[in-house]
Structure formats: structure tokens, C-alpha cells
Design a protein around this motif. Structure first.
Motif, PDB file in Angstrom:
ATOM      1  N   GLU A  25       0.810  -1.223   0.000  1.00 43.42           N
ATOM      2  CA  GLU A  25       0.000   0.000   0.000  1.00 43.42           C
ATOM      3  C   GLU A  25       0.843   1.271   0.000  1.00 43.42           C
ATOM      4  OE1 GLU A  25      -3.307   0.002  -0.418  1.00 43.42           O
ATOM      5  OE2 GLU A  25      -3.104  -2.178  -0.605  1.00 43.42           O
ATOM      6  N   SER A  26       2.137   1.147   0.259  1.00 39.09           N
ATOM      7  CA  SER A  26       2.988   2.337   0.364  1.00 39.09           C
ATOM      8  C   SER A  26       3.312   2.909  -1.010  1.00 39.09           C
ATOM      9  CB  SER A  26       4.280   2.013   1.117  1.00 39.09           C
ATOM     10  OG  SER A  26       5.081   1.119   0.367  1.00 39.09           O
ATOM     11  N   LYS A  27       3.693   4.167  -1.020  1.00 40.26           N
ATOM     12  CA  LYS A  27       4.024   4.870  -2.268  1.00 40.26           C
ATOM     13  C   LYS A  27       5.294   4.271  -2.868  1.00 40.26           C
ATOM     14  CE  LYS A  27       4.327   9.491  -4.089  1.00 40.26           C
ATOM     15  NZ  LYS A  27       5.454  10.118  -4.579  1.00 40.26           N
ATOM     16  N   LYS A  28       5.255   4.073  -4.173  1.00 38.43           N
ATOM     17  CA  LYS A  28       6.413   3.556  -4.901  1.00 38.43           C
ATOM     18  C   LYS A  28       6.981   4.664  -5.780  1.00 38.43           C
ATOM     19  CE  LYS A  28       5.364  -0.612  -3.456  1.00 38.43           C
ATOM     20  NZ  LYS A  28       4.177  -0.336  -2.671  1.00 38.43           N
ATOM     21  N   ILE A  29       8.245   4.510  -6.159  1.00 38.62           N
ATOM     22  CA  ILE A  29       8.797   5.471  -7.109  1.00 38.62           C
ATOM     23  C   ILE A  29       8.319   5.081  -8.512  1.00 38.62           C
ATOM     24  CG2 ILE A  29      10.763   6.041  -5.623  1.00 38.62           C
ATOM     25  CD1 ILE A  29      12.565   4.469  -7.535  1.00 38.62           C
ATOM     26  N   PRO A  30       8.189   6.051  -9.425  1.00 40.55           N
ATOM     27  CA  PRO A  30       7.618   5.775 -10.753  1.00 40.55           C
ATOM     28  C   PRO A  30       8.614   5.090 -11.694  1.00 40.55           C
ATOM     29  CG  PRO A  30       8.208   8.081 -10.585  1.00 40.55           C
ATOM     30  CD  PRO A  30       8.468   7.475  -9.230  1.00 40.55           C
ATOM     31  N   VAL A  31       9.023   3.894 -11.277  1.00 42.17           N
ATOM     32  CA  VAL A  31      10.006   3.120 -12.030  1.00 42.17           C
ATOM     33  C   VAL A  31       9.530   1.674 -12.106  1.00 42.17           C
ATOM     34  CG1 VAL A  31      12.381   2.218 -11.999  1.00 42.17           C
ATOM     35  CG2 VAL A  31      11.951   4.581 -11.331  1.00 42.17           C
ATOM     36  N   VAL A  32       9.594   1.123 -13.315  1.00 39.30           N
ATOM     37  CA  VAL A  32       9.388  -0.309 -13.499  1.00 39.30           C
ATOM     38  C   VAL A  32      10.668  -0.883 -14.091  1.00 39.30           C
ATOM     39  CG1 VAL A  32       6.872  -0.137 -13.742  1.00 39.30           C
ATOM     40  CG2 VAL A  32       8.317  -0.048 -15.792  1.00 39.30           C
ATOM     41  N   VAL A  33      10.910  -2.154 -13.807  1.00 41.78           N
ATOM     42  CA  VAL A  33      12.096  -2.846 -14.312  1.00 41.78           C
ATOM     43  C   VAL A  33      11.647  -3.917 -15.280  1.00 41.78           C
ATOM     44  CG1 VAL A  33      14.043  -4.330 -13.686  1.00 41.78           C
ATOM     45  CG2 VAL A  33      13.408  -2.425 -12.198  1.00 41.78           C
ATOM     46  N   SER A  55      11.698   0.506  -3.374  1.00 43.21           N
ATOM     47  CA  SER A  55      10.287   0.812  -3.644  1.00 43.21           C
ATOM     48  C   SER A  55       9.974   0.985  -5.129  1.00 43.21           C
ATOM     49  CB  SER A  55       9.848   2.062  -2.868  1.00 43.21           C
ATOM     50  OG  SER A  55       9.925   1.822  -1.488  1.00 43.21           O
ATOM     51  N   ILE A  56      10.437   0.033  -5.916  1.00 43.02           N
ATOM     52  CA  ILE A  56      10.175   0.038  -7.356  1.00 43.02           C
ATOM     53  C   ILE A  56       8.720  -0.379  -7.581  1.00 43.02           C
ATOM     54  CG2 ILE A  56      10.830  -1.027  -9.571  1.00 43.02           C
ATOM     55  CD1 ILE A  56      12.944   0.915  -8.152  1.00 43.02           C
ATOM     56  N   ASP A  57       8.071   0.247  -8.538  1.00 45.04           N
ATOM     57  CA  ASP A  57       6.645   0.022  -8.778  1.00 45.04           C
ATOM     58  C   ASP A  57       6.326  -1.401  -9.228  1.00 45.04           C
ATOM     59  OD1 ASP A  57       4.010   1.011  -8.761  1.00 45.04           O
ATOM     60  OD2 ASP A  57       4.087   1.296 -10.934  1.00 45.04           O
ATOM     61  N   LYS A  58       7.113  -1.938 -10.163  1.00 45.07           N
ATOM     62  CA  LYS A  58       6.787  -3.258 -10.703  1.00 45.07           C
ATOM     63  C   LYS A  58       7.988  -3.840 -11.434  1.00 45.07           C
ATOM     64  CE  LYS A  58       3.040  -5.479 -13.270  1.00 45.07           C
ATOM     65  NZ  LYS A  58       1.729  -5.238 -13.898  1.00 45.07           N
ATOM     66  N   VAL A  59       8.052  -5.167 -11.473  1.00 46.29           N
ATOM     67  CA  VAL A  59       9.074  -5.884 -12.243  1.00 46.29           C
ATOM     68  C   VAL A  59       8.368  -6.693 -13.314  1.00 46.29           C
ATOM     69  CG1 VAL A  59      10.875  -7.655 -12.162  1.00 46.29           C
ATOM     70  CG2 VAL A  59      10.697  -6.007 -10.293  1.00 46.29           C
ATOM     71  N   TYR A  60       8.838  -6.561 -14.549  1.00 49.26           N
ATOM     72  CA  TYR A  60       8.324  -7.355 -15.665  1.00 49.26           C
ATOM     73  C   TYR A  60       9.386  -8.383 -16.027  1.00 49.26           C
ATOM     74  CZ  TYR A  60       4.663  -3.891 -16.422  1.00 49.26           C
ATOM     75  OH  TYR A  60       3.572  -3.058 -16.281  1.00 49.26           O
ATOM     76  N   LEU A  61       8.988  -9.631 -16.051  1.00 49.08           N
ATOM     77  CA  LEU A  61       9.868 -10.738 -16.405  1.00 49.08           C
ATOM     78  C   LEU A  61       9.555 -11.107 -17.843  1.00 49.08           C
ATOM     79  CD1 LEU A  61       9.237 -12.679 -13.089  1.00 49.08           C
ATOM     80  CD2 LEU A  61      11.129 -11.112 -13.605  1.00 49.08           C
ATOM     81  N   CYS A  62      10.475 -10.798 -18.751  1.00 52.52           N
ATOM     82  CA  CYS A  62      10.187 -10.885 -20.180  1.00 52.52           C
ATOM     83  C   CYS A  62      10.890 -12.063 -20.840  1.00 52.52           C
ATOM     84  CB  CYS A  62      10.603  -9.586 -20.860  1.00 52.52           C
ATOM     85  SG  CYS A  62       9.788  -8.138 -20.151  1.00 52.52           S
ATOM     86  N   GLY A  63      10.182 -12.649 -21.801  1.00 50.37           N
ATOM     87  CA  GLY A  63      10.746 -13.748 -22.582  1.00 50.37           C
ATOM     88  C   GLY A  63      11.020 -14.957 -21.717  1.00 50.37           C
ATOM     89  N   ILE A  64      12.260 -15.447 -21.778  1.00 53.81           N
ATOM     90  CA  ILE A  64      12.637 -16.670 -21.061  1.00 53.81           C
ATOM     91  C   ILE A  64      12.978 -16.426 -19.592  1.00 53.81           C
ATOM     92  CG2 ILE A  64      13.493 -17.805 -23.155  1.00 53.81           C
ATOM     93  CD1 ILE A  64      16.387 -17.127 -21.921  1.00 53.81           C
ATOM     94  N   THR A  65      12.885 -15.195 -19.131  1.00 51.76           N
ATOM     95  CA  THR A  65      13.212 -14.890 -17.737  1.00 51.76           C
ATOM     96  C   THR A  65      12.331 -15.748 -16.817  1.00 51.76           C
ATOM     97  OG1 THR A  65      13.771 -12.625 -18.369  1.00 51.76           O
ATOM     98  CG2 THR A  65      13.417 -13.052 -16.017  1.00 51.76           C
ATOM     99  N   PRO A  66      12.955 -16.497 -15.898  1.00 55.09           N
ATOM    100  CA  PRO A  66      12.161 -17.361 -15.015  1.00 55.09           C
ATOM    101  C   PRO A  66      11.293 -16.568 -14.048  1.00 55.09           C
ATOM    102  CG  PRO A  66      14.490 -17.450 -14.415  1.00 55.09           C
ATOM    103  CD  PRO A  66      14.384 -16.599 -15.639  1.00 55.09           C
ATOM    104  N   CYS A  67      10.175 -17.183 -13.654  1.00 53.04           N
ATOM    105  CA  CYS A  67       9.193 -16.533 -12.783  1.00 53.04           C
ATOM    106  C   CYS A  67       9.068 -17.266 -11.451  1.00 53.04           C
ATOM    107  CB  CYS A  67       7.823 -16.534 -13.444  1.00 53.04           C
ATOM    108  SG  CYS A  67       7.751 -15.652 -14.995  1.00 53.04           S
TER     109      CYS A  67
END
Length: 183
Positions: A25-33, A55-67
Motif C-alpha cells: 500500500e505504500s508509495k512507490k517510485i515511478p520506475v518499473v524494471v 520501492s520500485i513500482d513493478k518488475v516485468y519478467l520478459c521472454g525466457i526470464t524465469p518466474c
């Protein structure tokens, strides 16, 4: 230098750590990875942990990057996969286009002709940023280079001119956090 009395390390209880619920719920910085084809689960976990710390907003795991969930990711993430919002995205090109439409500046962390040294890039507090980190061997995928708005690189003076992707993430995310958070 500390000159008075015995130095005591802080205990976990005294660090004022947020619960996962409070963190979400806390404020994040306007950055996604965006992790572009990153293979190592340890690197993925480390990026999650660093993203939680800054406090990064979100991480996107793209392509073959494991989840997550995966034991090897958890080894380094230490639970950050539960606190940091994330999403798997098979097609990074579509994701970049969508982020641009949402007003993000797309930053590639890569050594290319014309890249800007990290310390020379002016981070604008009014902007949203998508930071792309590439594969451990190949870097950022060739097919998306032309979609990237700006390239930054970390200055290095050793013989390798190459950093582990998780170390690179730590350095770059610290710069954005430092620029965007007032203490």
C-alpha cells in the motif's frame, strides 16, 4: 569513524520493517524494471530484493526470464517476490509500446554508441521510467534497441567492462531512488 563506546549492530526488530501488506500500500517510485531474457534465477531473485529495497513500482519478467515461485529465485529474493508487484510478459516489444503509450521513458542499461554515463543522466522527478536490463551474455535484445528512448551505462575502469546483471540493477536502481526520494 565511530569513537564512542561499543558499536552495536541494529537488530531486525529495530529496523522498522514494513509488513508485506503495508509495503504493497505504500508509495512507490515511478520506475518499473524489465528483465529481458535474464536466465539466472539468482539474478531474478536479487532484482526482486533490490526492487523491494528501493520501492520500485513493478518488475516485468520478459521472454525466457524465469518466474516465481521457484526455490532458486527465493534464495536471493528472501520473500520480495511477495511484496514487489510483478508480471510475466512474453513479448517485450509489445510491453515497451504499451509503456510508451502510458508515458514511460524507456531506458536501456547497455553499452552502445551514444550511451550516457549514468551519473550524467538527469532524472526528472515528473517522469515515469522503464529500465531495461538484458541477458547476462547478450545484453538487451537487438530487436528492441530501436524502441529504447535513452541508453545509460555504468562507468567502469577495469579490464572486464561488464557487471553482473543484479549488480547493475542495484547501482542503477539506487541512482533512480536517490534522485526521486526525498529523505
Amino acid at each position: 569513524m565511530h569513537s564512542k563506546g561499543k558499536i552495536e549492530k541494529l537488530k531486525l526488530e529495530s529496523l522498522n520493517r514494513k509488513s508485506i501488506e503495508v509495503y504493497k500500500e505504500s508509495k512507490k517510485i515511478p520506475v518499473v524494471v524489465l528483465l529481458d531474457q535474464v536466465r539466472s534465477m539468482h539474478n531474478v531473485g536479487s532484482v526482486f530484493r533490490t526492487s523491494d529495497a528501493f520501492s520500485i513500482d513493478k518488475v516485468y519478467l520478459c521472454g525466457i526470464t524465469p518466474c516465481p515461485p521457484h526455490r532458486e529465485i527465493q534464495k536471493t529474493a528472501l520473500g520480495a517476490t511477495e511484496s514487489v508487484e510483478w508480471e510475466h510478459q512474453g513479448n517485450i516489444e509489445e510491453l515497451i509500446i504499451r509503456l510508451k503509450e502510458q508515458g514511460y521513458i524507456i531506458i536501456g542499461v547497455e553499452q552502445v554508441k551514444g550511451s550516457i554515463m549514468l551519473q550524467d543522466y538527469s532524472i526528472d522527478m515528473k517522469q515515469k521510467y522503464a529500465l531495461i536490463l538484458g541477458n547476462e551474455v547478450e545484453g538487451i535484445s537487438e530487436q528492441i534497441l530501436n524502441l529504447i528512448d535513452v541508453f545509460v551505462e555504468i562507468p567502469q575502469s577495469g579490464t572486464k567492462h561488464s557487471l553482473n546483471v543484479s549488480v547493475c540493477a542495484g547501482i542503477v536502481l539506487w541512482e533512480w531512488y536517490r534522485a526521486l526520494v526525498t529523505y
